[in-house]
Design a protein around this motif. Sequence first.
Motif, PDB file in Angstrom:
ATOM      1  N   TRP A  42       0.808  -1.215   0.000  1.00  0.00           N
ATOM      2  CA  TRP A  42       0.000   0.000   0.000  1.00  0.00           C
ATOM      3  C   TRP A  42       0.841   1.266   0.000  1.00  0.00           C
ATOM      4  N   VAL A  43       2.026   1.188   0.587  1.00  0.00           N
ATOM      5  CA  VAL A  43       2.931   2.336   0.479  1.00  0.00           C
ATOM      6  C   VAL A  43       3.317   2.540  -0.982  1.00  0.00           C
ATOM      7  N   SER A  44       3.641   1.448  -1.674  1.00  0.00           N
ATOM      8  CA  SER A  44       4.032   1.537  -3.087  1.00  0.00           C
ATOM      9  C   SER A  44       2.896   2.093  -3.939  1.00  0.00           C
ATOM     10  N   ILE A  45       1.680   1.540  -3.732  1.00  0.00           N
ATOM     11  CA  ILE A  45       0.542   1.995  -4.531  1.00  0.00           C
ATOM     12  C   ILE A  45       0.218   3.456  -4.245  1.00  0.00           C
ATOM     13  N   GLY A  46       0.259   3.836  -2.973  1.00  0.00           N
ATOM     14  CA  GLY A  46      -0.058   5.211  -2.618  1.00  0.00           C
ATOM     15  C   GLY A  46       0.928   6.209  -3.200  1.00  0.00           C
ATOM     16  N   GLY A  87       9.023   1.845 -10.644  1.00  0.00           N
ATOM     17  CA  GLY A  87       7.580   1.975 -10.454  1.00  0.00           C
ATOM     18  C   GLY A  87       7.122   3.417 -10.556  1.00  0.00           C
ATOM     19  N   PHE A  88       7.937   4.334 -10.025  1.00  0.00           N
ATOM     20  CA  PHE A  88       7.601   5.753 -10.157  1.00  0.00           C
ATOM     21  C   PHE A  88       7.518   6.139 -11.640  1.00  0.00           C
ATOM     22  N   ALA A  89       8.490   5.640 -12.415  1.00  0.00           N
ATOM     23  CA  ALA A  89       8.483   5.953 -13.849  1.00  0.00           C
ATOM     24  C   ALA A  89       7.293   5.304 -14.540  1.00  0.00           C
ATOM     25  N   ALA A  90       6.962   4.067 -14.120  1.00  0.00           N
ATOM     26  CA  ALA A  90       5.812   3.386 -14.708  1.00  0.00           C
ATOM     27  C   ALA A  90       4.515   4.126 -14.411  1.00  0.00           C
ATOM     28  N   ALA A  91       4.494   4.874 -13.306  1.00  0.00           N
ATOM     29  CA  ALA A  91       3.300   5.645 -12.964  1.00  0.00           C
ATOM     30  C   ALA A  91       3.032   6.748 -13.978  1.00  0.00           C
ATOM     31  N   TRP A  92       4.006   7.004 -14.850  1.00  0.00           N
ATOM     32  CA  TRP A  92       3.806   7.984 -15.919  1.00  0.00           C
ATOM     33  C   TRP A  92       3.095   7.377 -17.131  1.00  0.00           C
ATOM     34  N   VAL A  93       2.924   6.043 -17.159  1.00  0.00           N
ATOM     35  CA  VAL A  93       2.394   5.410 -18.363  1.00  0.00           C
ATOM     36  C   VAL A  93       0.992   5.899 -18.693  1.00  0.00           C
ATOM     37  N   ILE A  94       0.057   5.770 -17.713  1.00  0.00           N
ATOM     38  CA  ILE A  94      -1.319   6.177 -17.984  1.00  0.00           C
ATOM     39  C   ILE A  94      -1.409   7.674 -18.284  1.00  0.00           C
ATOM     40  N   PRO A  95      -0.761   8.559 -17.476  1.00  0.00           N
ATOM     41  CA  PRO A  95      -0.785   9.982 -17.850  1.00  0.00           C
ATOM     42  C   PRO A  95      -0.192  10.235 -19.232  1.00  0.00           C
ATOM     43  N   SER A  96       0.840   9.463 -19.597  1.00  0.00           N
ATOM     44  CA  SER A  96       1.449   9.648 -20.913  1.00  0.00           C
ATOM     45  C   SER A  96       0.505   9.216 -22.027  1.00  0.00           C
ATOM     46  N   LEU A  97      -0.264   8.154 -21.759  1.00  0.00           N
ATOM     47  CA  LEU A  97      -1.198   7.663 -22.767  1.00  0.00           C
ATOM     48  C   LEU A  97      -2.372   8.612 -22.967  1.00  0.00           C
ATOM     49  N   LEU A 156      -6.867   9.711   0.369  1.00  0.00           N
ATOM     50  CA  LEU A 156      -7.676   8.821   1.200  1.00  0.00           C
ATOM     51  C   LEU A 156      -7.058   7.423   1.265  1.00  0.00           C
ATOM     52  N   MET A 157      -6.333   7.050   0.223  1.00  0.00           N
ATOM     53  CA  MET A 157      -5.650   5.766   0.202  1.00  0.00           C
ATOM     54  C   MET A 157      -4.262   5.856   0.820  1.00  0.00           C
ATOM     55  N   VAL A 158      -3.593   7.000   0.633  1.00  0.00           N
ATOM     56  CA  VAL A 158      -2.210   7.149   1.077  1.00  0.00           C
ATOM     57  C   VAL A 158      -2.111   7.278   2.595  1.00  0.00           C
ATOM     58  N   VAL A 159      -3.019   8.010   3.202  1.00  0.00           N
ATOM     59  CA  VAL A 159      -2.906   8.273   4.646  1.00  0.00           C
ATOM     60  C   VAL A 159      -2.815   6.990   5.469  1.00  0.00           C
ATOM     61  N   PRO A 160      -3.706   6.011   5.287  1.00  0.00           N
ATOM     62  CA  PRO A 160      -3.541   4.769   6.061  1.00  0.00           C
ATOM     63  C   PRO A 160      -2.248   4.035   5.736  1.00  0.00           C
ATOM     64  N   ALA A 161      -1.816   4.105   4.467  1.00  0.00           N
ATOM     65  CA  ALA A 161      -0.609   3.390   4.059  1.00  0.00           C
ATOM     66  C   ALA A 161       0.638   3.975   4.699  1.00  0.00           C
ATOM     67  N   MET A 162       0.597   5.251   5.069  1.00  0.00           N
ATOM     68  CA  MET A 162       1.775   5.912   5.608  1.00  0.00           C
ATOM     69  C   MET A 162       1.934   5.725   7.118  1.00  0.00           C
TER      70      MET A 162
END
Length: 482
Positions: free
Chosen positions: A48-52, A175-185, A216-222
């Motif tokens: 969840w840290v990674s996803i957040g 993974g951070f770079a992969a997070a650019w895939v959808i915004p790039s598309l 809302l997803m990040v706060v619990p993960a942190m």
Amino acid sequence: MPIDETESTTASANVAGSLDTENMATQTGTAPADLPPPGGVLNPRYRWVSIGMCALIMLSAFEALAVTTIMPTVSRELDGAGLYAFAFAGPLAVSVVGMVLAGAWSDRGNPRNALFASVGLFVIGLLIAGTATSMGAFVAGRLVHGFGGGALTVALYVIVARVYPPVLHARIFAGFAAAWVIPSLIGPVIAGLLSDTVGWRWVFLGVVALVVLAMLMVVPAMRGVHAPDATSERPPWDIRRIGWAVLVAVAVLVLNLAADVQGAVQWIAPVLGIAVALFALRPLLPKGTLRAARGLPSVILLRSIVAGTFFASEVYVPYLLVSQHQVSPTLAGLALTAAGLSWSAASWVQGRYPQITHRVTALAGAIGLSIAVASLLATAILDLAPAVVIVGWAFAGAGMGIVYPRLGVLTLEYSTIENQGFNSSALSIADAIGSAIALAVAAIVFSALGPLGGGWPFAGAFALAAVLCVAAFGAGPRILRR
């Protein structure tokens, strides 16, 4: 996101004498190991840290790509052509102050708190920009969320160092770079469609809603992100360092405003601005950075060079297509999409195959940027087809994707638990200031060549990027110690 083959062939094995595996195991709660845990960064311990964090990166990526796509429209509607480059460079300049504060906050306490504060400022800035009725108000909003964005980057880097074992660093940065895939598309296309239909303001206001959902997803993960061990010495707040950061920001802001000045002042102001900025930068960076000392200093310097090359060119890519080829904002965004996809793909490759040496990644990055800049120069001078820009700019994304994450990995490898915040902020500062100075000089050149008309102003800006490509070839071999 900015070499010696005798070093270890994996990004995680070379700790460079500064990160002890046993100490990292104490900080992260993981046992020393040469192999990543099952599931990698999506292991239940890190999932969840990674996803957040990747969600925040994704939204930041969308905002960056969207702004670049719609800026020609914003500039025209708000009558702000004179502040076009400043709208990009200004946020980068003030982000330095946010980076320093976030780095110091993270070294003294919990980077989670720095992350939450930075996200709050980021949202406020988006609201101001999205409701602006003048270019001045729009730029003010950009400055606020630039400040928050700078702090956000540093907080995420420190969280990576605190949470993940070294063997996973390359993968989470991939993974951070992969997070650019959808915004790039879809990011540039959606931004262009919004601009052409309901209006460009929803590019900012829509991101606000998505950031709230992500938090809302990040706060619990942190909750699992903690401050350094109680036995670790926590450095006091360095007021002088914060003062130097403010001076750098002011110098770069003044430098960017020089593009609108005429006469001799237009050339004297940049020289003085750059001199003051470089002088004030020295306490904010590792010793020897400005003279390309081997190891961490050259890692920081190379990050600055490649960032300046890429971002000072990218802001003119849609501008070139829209103004010289009458391409719609939606189609102009395809060039940014191509670069974002190639960036993500190249980043995945370097993370998946760590046997690709650091020397190779640095060389490949410089080559990719050089091919891209050459295509932009040729298009501006020879009036080539827009397809040349779109294909050529994809090489820039590939070059950045392969070198950018490795520089982040090396920064953490050269760091200890006591200076992770300083070194992470130094990397981000070099990134931002390199881009801001390159943008400022490119804007001055663009303005000076404006009377020539045609593609010559663009050619001048891209020629500056070509000079930076040469500098990247020189700094690359020095990022590893002897």
